[in-house]
Design an enzyme around this catalytic site. Structure first.
Site, PDB file in Angstrom:
ATOM      1  CG  LEU A 180       1.837  19.721  -0.191  1.00 24.76           C
ATOM      2  CD1 LEU A 180       1.712  19.774   1.321  1.00 24.76           C
ATOM      3  CD2 LEU A 180       1.067  20.886  -0.807  1.00 24.76           C
ATOM      4  CG  ASP A 181       5.405  23.222  -5.282  1.00 26.67           C
ATOM      5  OD1 ASP A 181       5.652  22.171  -5.889  1.00 26.67           O
ATOM      6  OD2 ASP A 181       4.620  24.097  -5.701  1.00 26.67           O
ATOM      7  CB  ILE A 182      10.647  23.125  -1.238  1.00 23.67           C
ATOM      8  CG1 ILE A 182      11.538  23.159   0.007  1.00 23.67           C
ATOM      9  CG2 ILE A 182      10.843  24.346  -2.127  1.00 23.67           C
ATOM     10  CD1 ILE A 182      13.006  23.054  -0.316  1.00 23.67           C
TER      11      ILE A 182
END
Length: 281
Positions: free
Chosen positions: A144-146
């Site tokens: 999951l992206d930041i």
């Protein structure tokens, strides 16, 4: 003390007539660790560790590292390996914004740092007790992206990782995505559904490419006038954000709520729970 009885995996043995009739010089072979992973016994890394421990036999003989096998070979695994595998944990984390999924980067902490006793959800029905040993080899199965939040799976079990992110994985991942429309008249953030072209929605479902490769068909529908629901069966880097950019949408919020049959549910942000024995992706 006698060795524990081995766990035997039933593998179809090729009849002699079938083997003789094959046009090739002999049956196809593959490395033992790869074959064990294909059969769902463990990950390749685990297979190598078990082989090194002497826990794997092929046709009754202790296997060696790098050994080649055919589909007709009988693979057995000692109980010791099975018992070790049963001690492995899979953890479901509600990742908050600002944490990276994998290794620390650009000064941001990895999500695994949230896996500690004080963040264990009180509503977790599991009776498993947290120990520092559960952090050993614990790795994210999917990213999951930041700037994204929601369900992040971390596991010690290579079988789970292969199921979720392996090359042949067919597991659905569901996301809620808040968007704004960057149209000819400027940016629109209210009632985006009313102004977003239907043909562009069709392209989101099927017709886009990333990194020179066509994307698999996706389920994309409006959840509400400002939010889309995506269901994907692949997970390229920043895939949803890049898909939206291609049709004039800007993602302003992204939350993963499901992986396979496992949902985020009521798990609070920044907290985690164990995957229950009855749960299956």
């Amino acid at each position: 003390m006698p060795n524990p009885s081995p766990k035997t995996l039933s593998v179809r043995r090729v009849p002699r007539e079938e083997a003789l009739s094959s046009p090739s010089a002999g049956p196809a072979t593959s490395r033992l660790n790869k074959r064990m992973a294909e059969l769902g016994l463990c990950s390749r890394r685990e297979a190598d560790a078990w082989i090194e421990q002497g826990w794997v036999r092929v046709n009754g003989q202790v296997a060696g590292m790098g050994m080649q096998v055919t589909p007709a070979d009988r693979i057995t695994v000692d109980k010791a390996a099975e018992q070790k595998q049963q001690q492995q944990v899979t953890i479901l984390l509600h990742k908050p914004m600002g944490y990276v999924s994998g290794q620390a980067e650009d000064g941001h902490q990895p999500a695994v740092t949230l896996i500690q006793a004080r963040n264990h959800w009180k509503g977790d029905p599991s009776r498993t007790r947290f120990t520092p040993q559960q952090l050993r080899g614990l790795a994210p199965a999917g990213r999951l992206d930041i700037d994204s939040v929601g369900l992040l799976v971390l596991t010690q079990d290579g079988r789970v990782a292969r199921q979720l992110i392996g090359e042949d994985s067919d597991i659905e991942k569901e996301y809620l995505v808040r968007v704004v429309w960057q149209g000819p008249q400027g940016e629109i953030s209210q009632d985006v559904q009313a102004v977003f072209p239907r043909e562009q929605l069709a392209r989101l479902r099927h017709g886009l490419s990333l990194d020179g490769k066509a994307l698999k068909p996706a389920q994309v529908d409006w959840q509400n006038p400002e939010q889309l629901r995506f269901v994907l069966k692949e997970g390229k880097k920043r895939q949803i954000r890049r898909m939206c950019e291609q049709v004039g949408l800007k993602v302003v919020g992204l939350k993963r709520i499901r992986m396979g049959r496992v949902t985020l549910g009521q798990l609070p942000a920044g907290q985690w729970r164990y995957l229950a024995p009855h749960e299956r992706f």
